[in-house]
Every structure is written in structure tokens, then in C-alpha cells.
Write a protein that holds these residues in place. Sequence first.
Motif, PDB file in Angstrom:
ATOM      1  N   ALA A 134       0.860  -1.176   0.000  1.00  0.00           N
ATOM      2  CA  ALA A 134       0.000   0.000   0.000  1.00  0.00           C
ATOM      3  C   ALA A 134       0.898   1.228   0.000  1.00  0.00           C
ATOM      4  O   ALA A 134       2.075   1.162   0.356  1.00  0.00           O
ATOM      5  N   THR A 135       0.335   2.359  -0.413  1.00  0.00           N
ATOM      6  CA  THR A 135       1.074   3.618  -0.484  1.00  0.00           C
ATOM      7  C   THR A 135       0.344   4.682   0.314  1.00  0.00           C
ATOM      8  O   THR A 135      -0.875   4.844   0.180  1.00  0.00           O
ATOM      9  N   VAL A 136       1.095   5.412   1.140  1.00  0.00           N
ATOM     10  CA  VAL A 136       0.550   6.461   1.992  1.00  0.00           C
ATOM     11  C   VAL A 136       1.287   7.760   1.688  1.00  0.00           C
ATOM     12  O   VAL A 136       2.524   7.771   1.574  1.00  0.00           O
ATOM     13  N   TYR A 137       0.547   8.846   1.566  1.00  0.00           N
ATOM     14  CA  TYR A 137       1.130  10.184   1.477  1.00  0.00           C
ATOM     15  C   TYR A 137       0.679  10.966   2.705  1.00  0.00           C
ATOM     16  O   TYR A 137      -0.497  11.278   2.849  1.00  0.00           O
ATOM     17  N   ARG A 151      11.075  22.405  -9.248  1.00  0.00           N
ATOM     18  CA  ARG A 151      10.051  22.720 -10.251  1.00  0.00           C
ATOM     19  C   ARG A 151       9.081  21.562 -10.469  1.00  0.00           C
ATOM     20  O   ARG A 151       7.911  21.767 -10.790  1.00  0.00           O
ATOM     21  N   ALA A 152       9.568  20.341 -10.322  1.00  0.00           N
ATOM     22  CA  ALA A 152       8.728  19.167 -10.583  1.00  0.00           C
ATOM     23  C   ALA A 152       7.817  18.815  -9.413  1.00  0.00           C
ATOM     24  O   ALA A 152       7.006  17.892  -9.526  1.00  0.00           O
ATOM     25  N   LEU A 153       7.930  19.535  -8.308  1.00  0.00           N
ATOM     26  CA  LEU A 153       7.209  19.142  -7.094  1.00  0.00           C
ATOM     27  C   LEU A 153       5.699  19.113  -7.288  1.00  0.00           C
ATOM     28  O   LEU A 153       5.023  18.167  -6.883  1.00  0.00           O
ATOM     29  N   GLY A 154       5.144  20.151  -7.910  1.00  0.00           N
ATOM     30  CA  GLY A 154       3.689  20.225  -8.067  1.00  0.00           C
ATOM     31  C   GLY A 154       3.125  19.064  -8.861  1.00  0.00           C
ATOM     32  O   GLY A 154       2.124  18.451  -8.470  1.00  0.00           O
ATOM     33  N   GLU A 155       3.761  18.745  -9.983  1.00  0.00           N
ATOM     34  CA  GLU A 155       3.272  17.643 -10.824  1.00  0.00           C
ATOM     35  C   GLU A 155       3.382  16.308 -10.092  1.00  0.00           C
ATOM     36  O   GLU A 155       2.458  15.485 -10.154  1.00  0.00           O
ATOM     37  N   ARG A 156       4.487  16.105  -9.399  1.00  0.00           N
ATOM     38  CA  ARG A 156       4.641  14.831  -8.702  1.00  0.00           C
ATOM     39  C   ARG A 156       3.663  14.713  -7.532  1.00  0.00           C
ATOM     40  O   ARG A 156       3.166  13.627  -7.249  1.00  0.00           O
ATOM     41  N   GLU A 157       3.370  15.823  -6.877  1.00  0.00           N
ATOM     42  CA  GLU A 157       2.389  15.733  -5.809  1.00  0.00           C
ATOM     43  C   GLU A 157       1.009  15.410  -6.363  1.00  0.00           C
ATOM     44  O   GLU A 157       0.254  14.639  -5.763  1.00  0.00           O
ATOM     45  N   LEU A 161      -1.191  12.389  -5.032  1.00  0.00           N
ATOM     46  CA  LEU A 161      -2.535  12.592  -4.480  1.00  0.00           C
ATOM     47  C   LEU A 161      -3.566  11.725  -5.188  1.00  0.00           C
ATOM     48  O   LEU A 161      -4.510  11.228  -4.560  1.00  0.00           O
ATOM     49  N   ARG A 162      -3.395  11.542  -6.491  1.00  0.00           N
ATOM     50  CA  ARG A 162      -4.362  10.735  -7.243  1.00  0.00           C
ATOM     51  C   ARG A 162      -4.199   9.245  -7.005  1.00  0.00           C
ATOM     52  O   ARG A 162      -5.175   8.495  -7.031  1.00  0.00           O
ATOM     53  N   SER A 163      -2.964   8.792  -6.779  1.00  0.00           N
ATOM     54  CA  SER A 163      -2.719   7.354  -6.847  1.00  0.00           C
ATOM     55  C   SER A 163      -2.448   6.668  -5.513  1.00  0.00           C
ATOM     56  O   SER A 163      -2.556   5.452  -5.425  1.00  0.00           O
ATOM     57  N   ALA A 164      -2.092   7.414  -4.490  1.00  0.00           N
ATOM     58  CA  ALA A 164      -1.823   6.784  -3.201  1.00  0.00           C
ATOM     59  C   ALA A 164      -3.077   6.114  -2.660  1.00  0.00           C
ATOM     60  O   ALA A 164      -4.200   6.580  -2.882  1.00  0.00           O
ATOM     61  N   ASP A 165      -2.897   5.021  -1.952  1.00  0.00           N
ATOM     62  CA  ASP A 165      -4.043   4.365  -1.320  1.00  0.00           C
ATOM     63  C   ASP A 165      -4.658   5.248  -0.243  1.00  0.00           C
ATOM     64  O   ASP A 165      -5.878   5.262  -0.057  1.00  0.00           O
ATOM     65  N   LEU A 166      -3.803   5.968   0.488  1.00  0.00           N
ATOM     66  CA  LEU A 166      -4.274   6.821   1.575  1.00  0.00           C
ATOM     67  C   LEU A 166      -3.529   8.145   1.531  1.00  0.00           C
ATOM     68  O   LEU A 166      -2.321   8.189   1.305  1.00  0.00           O
ATOM     69  N   VAL A 167      -4.266   9.235   1.766  1.00  0.00           N
ATOM     70  CA  VAL A 167      -3.669  10.558   1.904  1.00  0.00           C
ATOM     71  C   VAL A 167      -4.071  11.120   3.256  1.00  0.00           C
ATOM     72  O   VAL A 167      -5.262  11.214   3.570  1.00  0.00           O
ATOM     73  N   PHE A 168      -3.073  11.432   4.073  1.00  0.00           N
ATOM     74  CA  PHE A 168      -3.291  12.093   5.363  1.00  0.00           C
ATOM     75  C   PHE A 168      -2.814  13.539   5.246  1.00  0.00           C
ATOM     76  O   PHE A 168      -1.832  13.820   4.563  1.00  0.00           O
ATOM     77  N   THR A 169      -3.507  14.435   5.912  1.00  0.00           N
ATOM     78  CA  THR A 169      -3.088  15.842   5.889  1.00  0.00           C
ATOM     79  C   THR A 169      -2.870  16.325   7.315  1.00  0.00           C
ATOM     80  O   THR A 169      -3.573  15.926   8.241  1.00  0.00           O
ATOM     81  N   GLY A 397       4.005   0.510  -8.551  1.00  0.00           N
ATOM     82  CA  GLY A 397       4.471   1.794  -8.053  1.00  0.00           C
ATOM     83  C   GLY A 397       3.328   2.691  -7.684  1.00  0.00           C
ATOM     84  O   GLY A 397       2.181   2.492  -8.085  1.00  0.00           O
ATOM     85  N   PRO A 398       3.608   3.735  -6.910  1.00  0.00           N
ATOM     86  CA  PRO A 398       2.559   4.613  -6.429  1.00  0.00           C
ATOM     87  C   PRO A 398       1.975   5.519  -7.476  1.00  0.00           C
ATOM     88  O   PRO A 398       0.996   6.184  -7.229  1.00  0.00           O
ATOM     89  N   CYS A 399       2.556   5.577  -8.678  1.00  0.00           N
ATOM     90  CA  CYS A 399       2.003   6.455  -9.700  1.00  0.00           C
ATOM     91  C   CYS A 399       1.088   5.728 -10.678  1.00  0.00           C
ATOM     92  O   CYS A 399       0.650   6.286 -11.650  1.00  0.00           O
ATOM     93  N   SER A 400       0.811   4.460 -10.417  1.00  0.00           N
ATOM     94  CA  SER A 400      -0.148   3.769 -11.264  1.00  0.00           C
ATOM     95  C   SER A 400      -1.541   4.270 -10.963  1.00  0.00           C
ATOM     96  O   SER A 400      -1.824   4.791  -9.897  1.00  0.00           O
TER      97      SER A 400
END
Length: 402
Positions: A134-137, A151-157, A161-169, A397-400
Amino acid sequence: MSALEHDRTAPRRAVDPPRALADFDLVCLSHLRWDFVYQRPQHLLSRCARARRVFFVEEPVRGDALPRLECSRRDCGVTVVVPHLPPDLDEDETEMVLRCLVDDLIGSQRLGNYVLWYYTPMALGFTRHLQPAATVYDCMDELSGFWGAPRALGERERDLLRSADLVFTGGRSLYEAKRALRPSAHLFPSSIDAPHFRQARAVQPEPCDQAELGRPRLGYFGVIDERLDLELLAAAAELRPGFTFVMVGPVAKIDRAALPHRPNIHYLGQKPYAELPAYIAGWDVALMPFARNDSTRFISPTKTPEYLASGRPVVSTSIRDVVEPYGREGLVAIADTPAEFVAAVDRALEQSRRAEWLQRVDAFLARGSWDHTWAQMESLIAAAVRANRAGGISKVGPCSTT
């Protein structure tokens, strides 16, 4: 809703028994150093390490002729992994080498059933190929607002955000900002290790570098960087030359020469987490003189409940996640201009209803703890692992796309 509570708009899950939750290891990819400032990652992952192996992979250190991993186990059970790289690698070469080093880590440690836990989306560049259970952000800051953000940070985030199993803020402002791309994100604001900081309410041995400083003492602990309003600090020190301003913490990303230097401002440097209560016990008021800029737009300072647990009145600038709920609840004084800020400090020093205020502080802080926060996170992770396993999902991978 309390900022210390899990978001009630998200579905609650019963916490599984410990035996069912221990069936995975965890690999964390972080932009922070484990031994820098003791904050959210250390609180959560040290609790995670009570039941499983945890590997905390830091950003690389450059200078070695040959790539290698330096691994060292901390007393809390977390293994800190520092990649060492040659100094002359470009970005693509760096990610290629880091990919090989992470593969070596997973192979050498025989990590079969592991969870990937991200603090930096930039790590996607060398971990897309992995197949975690599983993937967690855990989004604890708006990193794109920090000075020097890649510069690539926004696109990678957005990918994460779209692909992680769980997103915590890590705060309500971040939660509201990230829901546009991840409606199912979970709100887990900063919690509190109340017993640790409550030590400051009792008499503590005075640290040597603070013992001779004058009173009243106004204190801050934390990283001293672009998030602080240094002009406000300087102006407040000038308006109250009889007050002592104590700044505890490392200086990062700003030139030390840019720090305001006044006879009544004292920079004591970074201190171990265990020693913070002794410093706070010698303060009369705790300060959060944060600037209001892109780097603070979404912050939810962990030090707010820590200051309160210490029993010190707190004066802060109008950071959104401090105003709501701490300012609204009357637990923290809010002031932005130098004149307003020192006036709020004056009132805090004259606080006549301290016992009643402390009762309200303790009632508020009782609503959340790092133990409770981790138990909820752990339950959600275990459910995601079981769901992926039951569904026969082999994550590429987490970007699938999930």
C-alpha cells in the motif's frame, strides 16, 4: 470541530487488534532529517516501529566517490537510511542511482510486504517502479510554498494525491486544499505528547545557557527559517527592551546575518526534544511570531498544543490553523502588528484567571494524542493492505492509476 480530532466527515473504522495490524513493514521517504527537529514524522513513525520494522530514508548526502547506504538504528526502533552519492551527478543520474540504492535496501532487508510512506513527492522519481502492499502520502506541509522548491514538485504531488491508497493531511487548511484532487483525504492535525510537555508546569533544573537571562522571558522553539516574521521579532524586542526573547532551534535556509540582533534577543541553538520542557519551564510566555506568506499559508504548528500542554500562555500571529480553533476557543492570543503583539504579551503576563484557562486547555488537549492518531492511521493502512491483497492488486508503483 477540534483541530486535534480526526475529521468526523470521514468514515470511522474500528481499530483492529495489534496482531492483525503488524503484518507489514514500512519504508518512509522523507525530505527531512530524522535527527533535525522532533516533530510529526518522529512521533508517528516511532509508534509505528513498536510493531514492525520501519526504515526512514532521508535525502542524499553528496561527497562520496561511490554510492552507498548508511543505516543506523535509533533507540525507538526506527532504522535511519542515508544515501551517500558522488558530488557530480545530474538530476537524472541521481534518480537512477537512488533507484538502485532503494532496490538494494528492499532486497537486503528482505522487504516483501511493505508499505511506502511519503513525506516528499519528489521521491516518486526513484520509486515509481516499486510494488508496495500500500502507499501512503502524509502531507504535513505545502512544500511548493517553501523557498527553493523543485520545479517538478507540483506535478509529482498531483500524481501522488491521485494514486496513493491513503492521503493524510497535517492540518485543516491543507485538508481543504488537497480535497480538490483527493476528496477521500483524511484530516489528522498535529497531536500532542501531553505528559512530556506537562513537565514544564513543575519546577525544572534551569538550563545553563538560559539561567542567567533576564525576566520576563518570552520563548520560541522550532526551526528558525523563512516562516518566521523576523521584522516583527526585531520590532517587538525594541518596543519591550526590558523583555528577554529566547529563540531555541536551528537556523535553516536563511543567512544567520539576516537574523535580528538586539541585546534582548538570544539564539540558543537546537536542543534535544527531551530537554524542551526544561527550557519552557523558564519562560513566562510562549511565542509563535510566524510570517504570513506562501510558506505559512497551510501550516498547522505542532508547537501550539505543545506550548499549551506546558502551561504557558501563547501569543501567535494570525495563522489560519491557529486562529481556528485555538484563537476562537480563547486558548491562544492572536496579534499581527508589533504594537498588538507586545500588548498581547503584556496581557498574558498579567493573566489573572490562569487556573480557569489551564482547565480549558487540559479539556481541549484531552481530545487528541499521538497514540490515538497513530492507532487510527494504522487501522486505515492495515485495511488498505488487506483490500489490495484481497483484490489481487499488484501495484506497479505509487504512480499507477488506482
